[in-house]
Design a protein around this motif. Structure first.
Motif, PDB file in Angstrom:
ATOM      1  N   ASN A 136     -37.413  -5.048  -6.360  1.00 24.03           N
ATOM      2  CA  ASN A 136     -37.330  -6.389  -6.962  1.00 24.03           C
ATOM      3  C   ASN A 136     -36.868  -7.471  -5.972  1.00 24.03           C
ATOM      4  O   ASN A 136     -36.969  -8.666  -6.269  1.00 24.03           O
ATOM      5  N   ARG A 179     -39.163 -10.491  -5.002  1.00 26.79           N
ATOM      6  CA  ARG A 179     -39.350 -11.712  -5.808  1.00 26.79           C
ATOM      7  C   ARG A 179     -38.729 -12.920  -5.104  1.00 26.79           C
ATOM      8  O   ARG A 179     -38.029 -12.757  -4.110  1.00 26.79           O
ATOM      9  N   ARG A 198     -45.633   3.247 -16.393  1.00 28.60           N
ATOM     10  CA  ARG A 198     -45.270   3.862 -15.108  1.00 28.60           C
ATOM     11  C   ARG A 198     -43.752   3.870 -14.997  1.00 28.60           C
ATOM     12  O   ARG A 198     -43.053   3.205 -15.755  1.00 28.60           O
ATOM     13  N   ARG A 207     -39.885   2.604 -22.012  1.00 30.37           N
ATOM     14  CA  ARG A 207     -40.289   1.438 -21.231  1.00 30.37           C
ATOM     15  C   ARG A 207     -40.969   0.438 -22.143  1.00 30.37           C
ATOM     16  O   ARG A 207     -41.888   0.795 -22.880  1.00 30.37           O
ATOM     17  N   SER A 218     -42.066   3.158 -11.998  1.00 25.67           N
ATOM     18  CA  SER A 218     -41.579   2.169 -11.030  1.00 25.67           C
ATOM     19  C   SER A 218     -40.304   2.621 -10.314  1.00 25.67           C
ATOM     20  O   SER A 218     -39.327   1.871 -10.216  1.00 25.67           O
ATOM     21  N   VAL A 259     -36.358   1.188 -19.225  1.00 25.20           N
ATOM     22  CA  VAL A 259     -36.894   0.228 -18.256  1.00 25.20           C
ATOM     23  C   VAL A 259     -37.103  -1.063 -19.041  1.00 25.20           C
ATOM     24  O   VAL A 259     -38.019  -1.165 -19.858  1.00 25.20           O
ATOM     25  N   MET A 260     -36.208  -2.001 -18.819  1.00 24.48           N
ATOM     26  CA  MET A 260     -36.232  -3.254 -19.585  1.00 24.48           C
ATOM     27  C   MET A 260     -37.269  -4.179 -18.946  1.00 24.48           C
ATOM     28  O   MET A 260     -36.947  -4.992 -18.086  1.00 24.48           O
ATOM     29  N   ASP A 261     -38.522  -4.059 -19.357  1.00 19.54           N
ATOM     30  CA  ASP A 261     -39.588  -4.806 -18.680  1.00 19.54           C
ATOM     31  C   ASP A 261     -40.234  -5.832 -19.619  1.00 19.54           C
ATOM     32  O   ASP A 261     -40.321  -5.604 -20.824  1.00 19.54           O
ATOM     33  N   TYR A 269     -32.467  -0.089 -16.467  1.00 26.30           N
ATOM     34  CA  TYR A 269     -32.977  -0.500 -15.164  1.00 26.30           C
ATOM     35  C   TYR A 269     -32.913  -2.019 -15.147  1.00 26.30           C
ATOM     36  O   TYR A 269     -33.675  -2.691 -15.847  1.00 26.30           O
ATOM     37  N   ALA A 270     -31.981  -2.558 -14.374  1.00 28.15           N
ATOM     38  CA  ALA A 270     -31.782  -4.008 -14.369  1.00 28.15           C
ATOM     39  C   ALA A 270     -32.362  -4.665 -13.122  1.00 28.15           C
ATOM     40  O   ALA A 270     -32.782  -5.821 -13.155  1.00 28.15           O
ATOM     41  N   PHE A 271     -32.369  -3.919 -11.994  1.00 29.12           N
ATOM     42  CA  PHE A 271     -32.906  -4.481 -10.749  1.00 29.12           C
ATOM     43  C   PHE A 271     -33.268  -3.339  -9.809  1.00 29.12           C
ATOM     44  O   PHE A 271     -32.425  -2.508  -9.479  1.00 29.12           O
ATOM     45  N   SER A 272     -34.527  -3.300  -9.394  1.00 23.57           N
ATOM     46  CA  SER A 272     -34.970  -2.171  -8.569  1.00 23.57           C
ATOM     47  C   SER A 272     -34.881  -2.525  -7.085  1.00 23.57           C
ATOM     48  O   SER A 272     -34.760  -3.696  -6.713  1.00 23.57           O
TER      49      SER A 272
HETATM   50  C1  IPE Z   1     -39.140  -2.209 -13.179  1.00 23.15           C
HETATM   51  O1  IPE Z   1     -39.875  -3.303 -13.574  1.00 23.15           O
HETATM   52  C2  IPE Z   1     -37.769  -2.640 -12.748  1.00 23.15           C
HETATM   53  C3  IPE Z   1     -36.915  -3.192 -13.787  1.00 23.15           C
HETATM   54  C4  IPE Z   1     -37.203  -3.294 -15.055  1.00 23.15           C
HETATM   55  C5  IPE Z   1     -35.619  -3.624 -13.337  1.00 23.15           C
HETATM   56  P1  IPE Z   1     -40.867  -4.090 -12.590  1.00 23.15           P
HETATM   57  O2  IPE Z   1     -41.444  -5.190 -13.385  1.00 23.15           O
HETATM   58  O3  IPE Z   1     -40.167  -4.443 -11.343  1.00 23.15           O
HETATM   59  O4  IPE Z   1     -41.940  -2.965 -12.252  1.00 23.15           O
HETATM   60  P2  IPE Z   1     -43.461  -3.099 -11.794  1.00 23.15           P
HETATM   61  O5  IPE Z   1     -43.483  -4.053 -10.633  1.00 23.15           O
HETATM   62  O6  IPE Z   1     -44.225  -3.647 -12.957  1.00 23.15           O
HETATM   63  O7  IPE Z   1     -43.872  -1.710 -11.447  1.00 23.15           O
END
Ligand code: IPE
Ligand code: IPE
Ligand code: MG
Length: 243
Positions: A64, A67, A194, A188, A196, A14-16, A58-61
Motif C-alpha cells: 500500500n 499509493r 484474492r 474479504r 493480496s 481484508v477490509m477492502d 488488514y489495515a495497511f499492506s
Molecule cells: C488489501 O487491499 C490490503 C488492505 C485491505 C489493507 P488492496 O486494495 O491493497 O489489495 P489489491 O491491490 O486490490 O490486491
C-alpha cells in the motif's frame, strides 16, 4: 441463524473497498477510509459481543506504500484518531490490541499512538484485536527465516529440528509476537477474490468468504452472515468427509 456455540475463535478480515465506496459517492478517497474506520469500530464491538476471541484486520499492506503520499498519510492520521478516540472504549470492553507487521516504518505520530494502545491494553483479557499494518506475508516469512538463521548461528536451534510448529512461532502471529491461532475464517469485502499477501501461511486451511459489500457498508448483520456461511461449510483438513 447464528450458532452461538460455533463462533470461530479467530476471524481475519481484508477490509477492502473504501476507495470505491468514496468514488461512488463522489467523495475523496480519504472519506472512504474514514467511513471504513467507523465500520471497523462496530465490527470490533460486535466481535466482543458474540464471543470471537481473536479478530485480525488488514489495515495497511506492504504494497500500500505505492499509493499517493497524501492517501498514505491520511490513512495513518485516521488510525491515530481512531486509537485516541477508542482507547477508553477498548479498555471498557477489555480488548487487547496487537500489531502485525513492522509498524516502526509508520509516521512517528502513528507509532507513538499505537505504542500507547499496546501498552494500555496489554493486561486486557477480552477480545484480542490484531491490526495488520505494513503487513505482508512474504515479508513476514522472510523475517521469520532471518530470525531462525540468527538462532541457528547462536546454536539455539538446529536446522533439522525446524518443524511447521516451530517455524510458526517466528511469524508475526507466532508465540514470540502476537501469539494468535490460525484463523478459521477469512472474510474479504468489495468483491475481490484474492489474498493480496495476507496471512498466506496461517490461512492454509481457513474458510474464505468473499462478499460484494464495500467495507464502509459492512455491518454486524453482514458479519453474522459471513459467520453463518462459515458454519455451513464442511471442513475436512484433507481427511474424509464426515457428514
Ligand atoms: C488489501 O487491499 C490490503 C488492505 C485491505 C489493507 P488492496 O486494495 O491493497 O489489495 P489489491 O491491490 O486490490 O490486491
Ligand atoms: C481498503 O480499501 C483499505 C486499504 C487498502 C488501506 P481500498 O483503499 O483498497 O479501496 P478500493 O479497493 O480502492 O475500493
Ligand atoms: Mg482495495
Amino acid at each position: 441463524m447464528l450458532d452461538k456455540e460455533r463462533i470461530p475463535k479467530h476471524i481475519a478480515i481484508v477490509m477492502d473497498g473504501n476507495g470505491r465506496w468514496a468514488n461512488n459517492k463522489g467523495l475523496p478517497r480519504l472519506a472512504g477510509h474514514n467511513a471504513g474506520m467507523v465500520a471497523m469500530k462496530e465490527i470490533v464491538k460486535h466481535s466482543s459481543a458474540i464471543g470471537v476471541e481473536y479478530l485480525t484486520v488488514y489495515a495497511f499492506s506492504t504494497e500500500n506504500w505505492k499509493r499517493s503520499v497524501d492517501e498514505v498519510n491520511g490513512i495513518f492520521k485516521l488510525l491515530v484518531l481512531y486509537v485516541e478516540k477508542e482507547l477508553r472504549e477498548l479498555n471498557k470492553n477489555s480488548v487487547r490490541v496487537r500489531i502485525l507487521g513492522d509498524y516502526s516504518k509508520l509516521p512517528e505520530e502513528a507509532v507513538k499512538s499505537l505504542e500507547k494502545a499496546l501498552k494500555k491494553t496489554d493486561k486486557n483479557i477480552g477480545l484480542q484485536f490484531n491490526i495488520a499494518l505494513n503487513y505482508g506475508s512474504r515479508d513476514e516469512m522472510i523475517r521469520a527465516i532471518r530470525l531462525i538463521g540468527e538462532d541457528i548461528r547462536l546454536g539455539l536451534i538446529k536446522p533439522e529440528n525446524i518443524t511447521e510448529e516451530s517455524f510458526s512461532k517466528y511469524l508475526f502471529t507466532g508465540e514470540k509476537f502476537a501469539d494468535v491461532p490460525d484463523p478459521e475464517l477469512v472474510i474479504r469485502t468489495s468483491g475481490e477474490k484474492r489474498l493480496s499477501n495476507y496471512l498466506l501461511w496461517q490461512s492454509a486451511y481457513s474458510e474464505f468468504v468473499f462478499m460484494e459489500t464495500l467495507w464502509p457498508d459492512f455491518t454486524p448483520t453482514e458479519y453474522e452472515k459471513a459467520i453463518e456461511e462459515y458454519q455451513n461449510r464442511n471442513r475436512r483438513f484433507g481427511g474424509r468427509n464426515i457428514t
